[in-house]
Design an enzyme around this catalytic site. Sequence first.
Site, PDB file in Angstrom:
ATOM      1  N   CYS A 112       0.843  -1.203   0.000  1.00 48.50           N
ATOM      2  CA  CYS A 112       0.000   0.000   0.000  1.00 48.50           C
ATOM      3  C   CYS A 112       0.877   1.251   0.000  1.00 48.50           C
ATOM      4  O   CYS A 112       0.652   2.192  -0.777  1.00 48.50           O
ATOM      5  CB  CYS A 112      -0.932  -0.017   1.212  1.00 48.50           C
ATOM      6  SG  CYS A 112      -2.081   1.365   1.256  1.00 48.50           S
ATOM      7  N   CYS A 113       1.909   1.273   0.865  1.00 45.54           N
ATOM      8  CA  CYS A 113       2.816   2.433   0.900  1.00 45.54           C
ATOM      9  C   CYS A 113       3.542   2.585  -0.444  1.00 45.54           C
ATOM     10  O   CYS A 113       3.792   3.712  -0.883  1.00 45.54           O
ATOM     11  CB  CYS A 113       3.844   2.278   2.023  1.00 45.54           C
ATOM     12  SG  CYS A 113       3.200   2.545   3.689  1.00 45.54           S
ATOM     13  N   CYS A 196      -0.847   8.645   7.303  1.00 40.13           N
ATOM     14  CA  CYS A 196      -2.206   8.380   6.840  1.00 40.13           C
ATOM     15  C   CYS A 196      -3.113   8.136   8.057  1.00 40.13           C
ATOM     16  O   CYS A 196      -2.686   7.547   9.059  1.00 40.13           O
ATOM     17  CB  CYS A 196      -2.220   7.153   5.947  1.00 40.13           C
ATOM     18  SG  CYS A 196      -1.386   7.421   4.376  1.00 40.13           S
ATOM     19  N   CYS A 199      -3.410   4.650   9.673  1.00 39.37           N
ATOM     20  CA  CYS A 199      -2.138   4.075  10.140  1.00 39.37           C
ATOM     21  C   CYS A 199      -1.471   4.949  11.196  1.00 39.37           C
ATOM     22  O   CYS A 199      -0.283   4.797  11.487  1.00 39.37           O
ATOM     23  CB  CYS A 199      -1.194   3.872   8.958  1.00 39.37           C
ATOM     24  SG  CYS A 199      -1.839   2.703   7.752  1.00 39.37           S
ATOM     25  N   CYS A 224       7.775   3.879   5.926  1.00 42.04           N
ATOM     26  CA  CYS A 224       6.934   3.579   4.765  1.00 42.04           C
ATOM     27  C   CYS A 224       7.770   3.250   3.540  1.00 42.04           C
ATOM     28  O   CYS A 224       7.243   2.828   2.524  1.00 42.04           O
ATOM     29  CB  CYS A 224       6.033   4.762   4.454  1.00 42.04           C
ATOM     30  SG  CYS A 224       6.957   6.282   4.225  1.00 42.04           S
TER      31      CYS A 224
HETATM   32  S1  SF4 Z   1       0.539   4.672   5.708  1.00 40.56           S
HETATM   33 FE1  SF4 Z   1      -1.137   3.145   5.628  1.00 40.56          FE
HETATM   34  S2  SF4 Z   1      -2.763   3.966   4.279  1.00 40.56           S
HETATM   35 FE2  SF4 Z   1      -0.862   5.213   4.025  1.00 40.56          FE
HETATM   36  S3  SF4 Z   1       0.098   4.371   2.254  1.00 40.56           S
HETATM   37 FE3  SF4 Z   1       1.024   3.330   4.015  1.00 40.56          FE
HETATM   38  S4  SF4 Z   1      -0.256   1.502   4.442  1.00 40.56           S
HETATM   39 FE4  SF4 Z   1      -1.366   2.824   2.983  1.00 40.56          FE
END
Ligand code: SF4
Length: 240
Positions: A112-113, A196, A199, A224
Amino acid sequence: MDLNARFKGASAEQVLAFAAETFGNRLAFACSLGLEDVAVVDLLSRLPRAPRIFFLDTGRLNPETYDTLSALRRRYSLPIETYFPRHEAVEAYVNSHGPNAFYQTLELRKACCAIRKLEPLSRALTGADAWITGLRSDQAPTRTGLERFEIDNAHGGILKINPLADWSLEQTWAHVRQHEVPYNRLHDQGFPSIGCAPCTRAVGPGEDIRAGRWWWETPEHKECGLHAKDPSPKTPQETR
Ligand code: SF4
């Protein structure tokens, strides 16, 4: 690196002035809108010619973070460019794994990151020979030993400049307060480090300042990937 010896004892302002003079329009600042980064915006606003400033909008941020962006735009006459993730990659991830799959495994969190942060960062750094961050060495165990100048092998060997590497949290707050720099009001609600929304949580008294980031993971994983030393991991699309 010679630059670290040359700028030993120099101020953050001197480091930024050198960077702006040396790299001109090939210099960019990745502004996360965190406390350190709004301090850097303020420092950059004092230069005769500020570098490009960009912000990565992951699509999962708190409303207070957008308010901070608006407040900075109002206060400083500096353009702040926004980069979004590729919508096809976000759609593929969510359709395959669900909107909050980052809680399930470290691999899915990093994927996701990679989609929402790393790919847009690489795009934003295209053409740059150097970039600026607001990192401080005492923010996290993963940042211990951080230097002001580093070679960023994750982005083709360009120069990474961390002007606040030796600043303390208290020093950062002092600068923000003294110069009345707009900052994210979540900092006043127990959020020393803000990423985010899903998170990030508030931390309690005595907790580490990064404890609220990816709180379900162990400390050595609490990054991240934006500041990884090696090239970015591949996104799910790239590994297919
Ligand atoms: S911090 Fe969480 S929501 Fe944001 S990009 Fe990374 S995993 Fe995705």
